[in-house]
Write an enzyme that holds these catalytic residues in place. Structure first.
Site, PDB file in Angstrom:
ATOM      1  N   HIS A   1     -49.658  26.280  -4.384  1.00 29.70           N
ATOM      2  CA  HIS A   1     -48.359  26.926  -4.222  1.00 29.70           C
ATOM      3  C   HIS A   1     -47.580  26.693  -5.522  1.00 29.70           C
ATOM      4  CE1 HIS A   1     -44.212  27.311  -2.631  1.00 29.70           C
ATOM      5  NE2 HIS A   1     -44.727  27.976  -1.623  1.00 29.70           N
TER       6      HIS A   1
ATOM      7  N   ASP B   1     -50.663  18.025  -1.382  1.00 26.42           N
ATOM      8  CA  ASP B   1     -49.619  18.894  -0.869  1.00 26.42           C
ATOM      9  C   ASP B   1     -49.975  19.141   0.595  1.00 26.42           C
ATOM     10  OD1 ASP B   1     -48.131  20.976   0.065  1.00 26.42           O
ATOM     11  OD2 ASP B   1     -48.352  22.232  -1.720  1.00 26.42           O
TER      12      ASP B   1
ATOM     13  N   GLN C   1     -48.998  22.493   4.577  1.00 25.25           N
ATOM     14  CA  GLN C   1     -49.693  23.246   5.630  1.00 25.25           C
ATOM     15  C   GLN C   1     -50.622  22.379   6.467  1.00 25.25           C
ATOM     16  OE1 GLN C   1     -48.859  26.239   6.338  1.00 25.25           O
ATOM     17  NE2 GLN C   1     -47.704  26.764   4.504  1.00 25.25           N
TER      18      GLN C   1
ATOM     19  N   CYS D   1     -45.966  32.908  -2.872  1.00 28.72           N
ATOM     20  CA  CYS D   1     -45.675  31.863  -3.856  1.00 28.72           C
ATOM     21  C   CYS D   1     -46.958  31.266  -4.417  1.00 28.72           C
ATOM     22  CB  CYS D   1     -44.809  30.752  -3.271  1.00 28.72           C
ATOM     23  SG  CYS D   1     -43.214  31.304  -2.727  1.00 28.72           S
TER      24      CYS D   1
END
Ligand SMILES: Cc1ncc(COP(=O)(O)O)c(C=O)c1O
Lengths: 416, 150
Positions: free
Chosen positions: A132, A209, A212, A373
């Site tokens: 992202h 990250d 999600q 994004c």
């Protein structure tokens, strides 16, 4: 996992779950709302809405600053939420849990502070081709400041990382690896445990990250042994404007503060300021107190339903949606990795995703269209944009059917 | 489904499928690049202006049906017009899409461009319908900076 977790093995009672989410009862353009954009942001259960409301009605005061009872209660609620987060990600200590505005701020904090302590000209940061923008741009900014270099692990046509060249990409110059656990654009679940093991073999720390993965798989930082984890409250049924940076204490204690101000100091004089202990060192100023408290409630909600049951339900939706959408003439799914979370990106013939989105919206169906994004991902597959349906714990097979019917309507409008 | 059929009228679908003047122009006196970051639409516009009149105009790019059809219909509408007339038409066209609904715009006076009056019901799509026009505006101004819907 908390003891309130429902017994594994029983299926999620989706009808009951849906009643927990007041917004799902509304209509759009005269149709029942079909919300298929949870990877973008999730809807909020009544419990979360109430927790935020209750904080302002009954507990609101600034924290850590006052001697009166009300402030003590507010502080206890806020710190209680931190403990809930710690438990949810299985961190060793609440000193390792920093509240931020979300994934984006968490990564910016890390890039700035870790960068200042450990990154100089000639060093490298390694990320993947499916990040992202929030796990690309902060590192580019760091590289511009320091003269370090950004390197990228490529993707294959299905949306899996190509790890054959990892030995060439991850070298003694690499200072940190940043990798998205679950891709928001492709749905790919990356083999992060192996990646982390490999990086650690070379003495390199890893940022996950988890924006999600937190809502769909959960993240156990002890089991994965990641050094940092970033995620957002609003993608896990919590409020916007609150998120988390987890960092191993051994790293966080060596990193300088990100912002200066109140709450992050031990003592201030014009000659010398000493910083507060972790995690306060990284929480300058008054944060999103009600947001943090309600995030704690959201994580408790997810734990109460049981992540394994949520994952099983979403897996069913993913395979059902993959099958139903594949039947639609001209529809091509973008992202067919071996391991996927409940995200289906697609293009429909040569009809632009934006047109697909507008027509579905008229049927009350919310999907995301655009580059998500993740423009480098779009470039990788030579697409300006995709349409994306993403599923959360409250979605149903009937909603997948509605999506399929809506897509057939798109074909009809375009005479295709 | 009436709002939808208003948006995706035959004319729009036709121009999306077979855009007119869809080519780069050798010897363009003006050109511009338009970009809509929301949906990734990108178009390059080529214009030949001679004696204050738009003699030739062409475009290339990728985009949604609305932006592509709008570019195509725009090239037809402004060819042969003076640059002032083209700019004035842009202003009126913009009003047709965004003006207050109680102001009755005379859609008929727009000729084929009237097919875009349905966009009014889809505020997020106004940018798609005006991208080509913004690009024309910046091409004629000769600014060189990319036109953006933002
Ligand atoms: C994988 C991933 N990383 C980071 C982000 C950024 O999250 P936020 O906008 O909440 O900071 C998102 C959300 O769009 C995401 O899906």
């Amino acid at each position: 996992m908390k003891s309130t977790a429902a017994p594994a093995g029983t299926a999620l009672d989706v009808a009951a779950v849906r009643r927990d989410f007041p917004l799902l009862a509304r209509t759009a353009h005269g149709h029942p709302l079909v919300y298929l954009d949870s990877a973008n942001t999730t809807q909020k259960p009544e419990a979360v809405i109430r927790a935020s409301d209750r904080f302002y009605r009954e507990q609101n005061a600034n924290i850590h600053r006052s001697t009166y009872r009300l402030s003590e209660e507010a502080t206890a609620a806020y710190e209680g939420a931190r403990e809930t987060v710690r438990r949810f990600v299985n961190a060793r200590s609440t000193r390792e849990i920093v509240f931020t505005r979300g994934t984006t701020e968490s990564i910016n904090l890390l890039a700035t502070s870790f960068g200042q302590a450990f990154v100089k000209a000639g060093d490298e940061i390694l990320i993947t081709g499916m990040e992202h923008h929030s796990n690309i741009v902060p590192w580019q900014l760091l590289c511009e400041r320091t003269g370090a270099k950004l390197r990228v692990i490529p993707l294959d046509d299905r949306g899996d990382l190509i790890l054959d060249d990892l030995g060439r990409l991850l070298t003694e110059r690499t200072k940190l690896v940043g990798v998205v656990h679950v891709s928001n654009a492709l749905g790919t679940i990356n083999p992060v445990k192996a990646l982390i093991g490999y990086a650690h073999g070379k003495g390199v720390p890893v940022l996950l990250d988890g924006a999600q993965s937190i809502p769909h798989l959960g993240v156990d930082v002890a089991a994965l042994d990641c050094d940092f984890l970033a995620f957002s409250g609003h993608k896990v049924y919590g409020p916007t404007g609150i998120g988390v940076l987890y960092g191993k204490e051994s790293w966080l204690s060596k990193m300088p503060p990100y912002q200066g101000g109140g709450d992050m100091i031990a003592s201030v004089s014009f000659e010398k300021t000493t910083y507060a202990e972790l995690p306060a060192k990284f929480e300058a100023g008054t944060g999103n107190l009600a947001g943090a408290v309600a995030l704690g409630t959201a994580l408790d909600y997810v734990t109460g339903l049981g992540l394994p049951r949520i994952a099983a339900h979403e897996k069913d939706l993913l395979s059902y949606a993959t099958a139903r959408l594949s039947e639609i003439p001209g529809l091509r799914i973008i992202g067919t990795a071996r391991e996927k979370a409940s995200v289906v990106s697609f293009v429909l013939g040569d009809i632009h995703p934006h047109d697909v989105g507008t027509i579905l919206d008229q049927e009350g169906i919310c999907i995301r269209t655009g580059h998500h994004c993740a423009q480098p991902v779009m470039t990788r597959y030579d697409l300006p944009a995709t349409a994306r349906a993403s599923f959360g714990l409250y979605n149903t097979r009937e909603e997948v059917d509605a999506l399929a019917a809506g897509l057939r309507k798109v074909l009809e409008v375009f005479g295709a | 489904m009436t709002a939808l059929t208003d948006l995706y009228q035959e004319v729009i679908l036709d121009h999306n499928k077979s855009p007119r003047n869809f080519r780069a122009l050798e010897g363009a006196t003006h050109s511009g690049i338009g970009h809509n970051p929301l949906c990734g639409d990108q178009l390059t516009l080529y214009v030949v202006v001679d004696g204050g009149v738009i003699r030739e105009i062409g475009f290339q790019g990728k985009g949604c049906a609305i932006s592509k059809a709008s570019a195509s219909l725009m090239t037809e509408a402004v060819k042969g017009k003076t640059t002032e007339e083209a700019e004035a038409l842009f202003t009126r066209f913009h009003d047709l899409l965004t003006g207050p609904p109680d102001v009755k715009t005379d859609a008929k006076s727009f000729g084929k461009l009237a097919v875009f009056s349905g966009v009014r019901e889809f505020p997020v799509r106004v940018k798609c319908a005006t991208l080509a026009w913004h690009t024309l505006h910046s091409a004629l101004a000769g600014g060189g900076a990319a036109a953006s819907t933002e």
